[in-house]
Design an enzyme around this catalytic site. Structure first.
Site, PDB file in Angstrom:
ATOM      1  N   GLU A  92       1.123  -6.056  -2.970  1.00 48.35           N
ATOM      2  CA  GLU A  92       1.538  -4.828  -2.285  1.00 48.35           C
ATOM      3  C   GLU A  92       2.694  -4.160  -3.016  1.00 48.35           C
ATOM      4  O   GLU A  92       3.357  -4.772  -3.838  1.00 48.35           O
ATOM      5  CB  GLU A  92       1.958  -5.129  -0.844  1.00 48.35           C
ATOM      6  CG  GLU A  92       2.838  -6.356  -0.642  1.00 48.35           C
ATOM      7  CD  GLU A  92       4.174  -6.330  -1.322  1.00 48.35           C
ATOM      8  OE1 GLU A  92       4.827  -5.244  -1.301  1.00 48.35           O
ATOM      9  OE2 GLU A  92       4.593  -7.361  -1.877  1.00 48.35           O
ATOM     10  N   GLY A 129       7.064  -9.351  -5.374  1.00 49.57           N
ATOM     11  CA  GLY A 129       5.915  -8.723  -4.735  1.00 49.57           C
ATOM     12  C   GLY A 129       4.900  -8.302  -5.770  1.00 49.57           C
ATOM     13  O   GLY A 129       4.737  -8.957  -6.802  1.00 49.57           O
ATOM     14  N   GLU A 130       4.218  -7.213  -5.500  1.00 51.18           N
ATOM     15  CA  GLU A 130       3.169  -6.619  -6.338  1.00 51.18           C
ATOM     16  C   GLU A 130       2.120  -7.622  -6.831  1.00 51.18           C
ATOM     17  O   GLU A 130       1.507  -7.437  -7.894  1.00 51.18           O
ATOM     18  CB  GLU A 130       3.765  -5.812  -7.499  1.00 51.18           C
ATOM     19  CG  GLU A 130       4.514  -6.559  -8.569  1.00 51.18           C
ATOM     20  CD  GLU A 130       5.174  -5.658  -9.624  1.00 51.18           C
ATOM     21  OE1 GLU A 130       4.949  -5.887 -10.827  1.00 51.18           O
ATOM     22  OE2 GLU A 130       5.923  -4.738  -9.224  1.00 51.18           O
ATOM     23  N   GLY A 131       1.905  -8.697  -6.073  1.00 48.49           N
ATOM     24  CA  GLY A 131       0.864  -9.654  -6.417  1.00 48.49           C
ATOM     25  C   GLY A 131       1.230 -10.633  -7.506  1.00 48.49           C
ATOM     26  O   GLY A 131       0.374 -11.390  -7.985  1.00 48.49           O
TER      27      GLY A 131
END
Length: 332
Positions: free
Chosen positions: A160, A300-302
């Site tokens: 995300e 974050g961001e996978g």
């Protein structure tokens, strides 16, 4: 013919190694085998999905950056310059970037448009979105996952991007776990003590505003556009019997909601890592799951989900190709 838990465990135990010697790789292989129900398990067309959305509560300055950075980071993803791009290229993920509702609408051939608006409302004073937006977001993700599945993908990673989304995630988890904000609010990607106190107070205001254990109502009141679509992706991928690699705290909050909607989803979930966000460990404990990695990540961001792919592939490799004791004529 369905392979039973006992049959799969027996196949793992009879490999040329002491029982349990490959640790979590063994339990991961077993999980994959139970999901896929085939002699040769596999990771096919692994797809990383990054859902992006902006949050009204971010206007109070409770993140290290303003909401405009969400759009800037989405542009960075699209131009290949972010951490998740580096990890995806290195490890073999096919990267998908989804605009769920960021402040600035972008036009790019690789951007998937699933916008529910420009930004959620301020959850401390009003519902984040309408029920119709929740339903639309879940449907968007269902269609996206169904397409990936039909193209041969059997494994997704979820990430995300959204300034302020740790606030939304903390509020959701606090509402479901019935805990005060102070127990679940953390520093996100690095806010100071003053910002942390304000963030906690605002989230407590959001919690005081609602009195419901209905998860859809919680999602409508406290969620983000990207969190709603993460929930939809989890539900749809489980329905298609796909492996679902969960990233950090925000994605775990979506998994918590999905599990409340359908507890059977759990068998498809692989929790990639435990982040530095204080609530993440608490939610993992509540779900009685063990994350594969603990690398002090808080990006974050996978990123954590991306790093789990070699572990999935290693589990598949030993399960499929490692010799058994009987292959070598060894009896114990």
């Amino acid at each position: 013919m369905l392979f039973t838990d006992e049959q799969i465990q027996n196949k793992i135990d009879l490999k040329t190694k002491p029982i349990g010697a490959l640790g979590q790789l063994e339990s991961l292989a077993k999980q994959i085998a139970l999901v896929q129900q085939t002699d040769k398990i596999s990771i096919n067309k692994a797809s990383m999905l990054i859902f992006a959305g902006d949050h009204g509560i971010a206007k109070y300055g409770i993140s290290i950056a303003p909401s405009e950075v969400t759009t800037q980071m989405v542009q960075n993803f699209l131009h290949g310059g972010a951490a998740i791009n580096c990890l995806s290229r290195t490890l073999g993920w096919h990267l998908n970037i989804i605009d769920c509702g960021i402040l600035t609408k972008l036009s790019h051939p690789d951007l998937i448009n699933q916008r529910l608006g420009n930004c959620t409302h301020d959850i401390s004073t009003s519902p984040a979105m309408t029920l119709e937006q929740v339903e639309t977001g879940i449907k968007y993700s269902e269609n996206l996952i169904n397409k990936l599945h039909s193209d041969g993908c059997n494994t997704i990673g979820l990430g995300e991007m959204g300034i302020g989304n740790t606030s939304s995630a903390a509020a959701i988890c606090a509402a479901i776990l019935q805990k005060p904000a102070s127990e679940l609010v953390g520093t996100g990607t690095g806010i100071n003590d003053k910002q942390l106190i304000l963030k906690s107070n605002l989230i407590q205001k959001a919690l005081d505003r609602i009195n419901s254990q209905d998860v859809i109502e919680i999602l409508q009141n406290l969620g983000g556009f990207e969190i709603v679509q993460l929930v939809g992706a989890i539900l749809a991928a489980a329905k298609n019997k796909m492996l679902i690699v969960i990233d950090g705290f925000i994605v775990t909050s979506a998994a918590l909601v999905a599990l409340k909607i359908n507890p059977n989803v759990k068998q498809f979930l692989v929790f990639a890592h435990c982040s530095q966000e204080q609530a993440h460990k608490k939610v993992l404990e509540y779900l009685n799951v063990t994350a594969l990695l603990d690398l002090n990540l808080r990006l974050g961001e996978g990123s954590g989900a991306a790093l789990a792919l070699p572990l999935l592939q290693s589990s598949v490799s030993f399960y499929n190709d490692m010799a058994s004791l009987s292959d070598l004529g060894i009896e114990i």
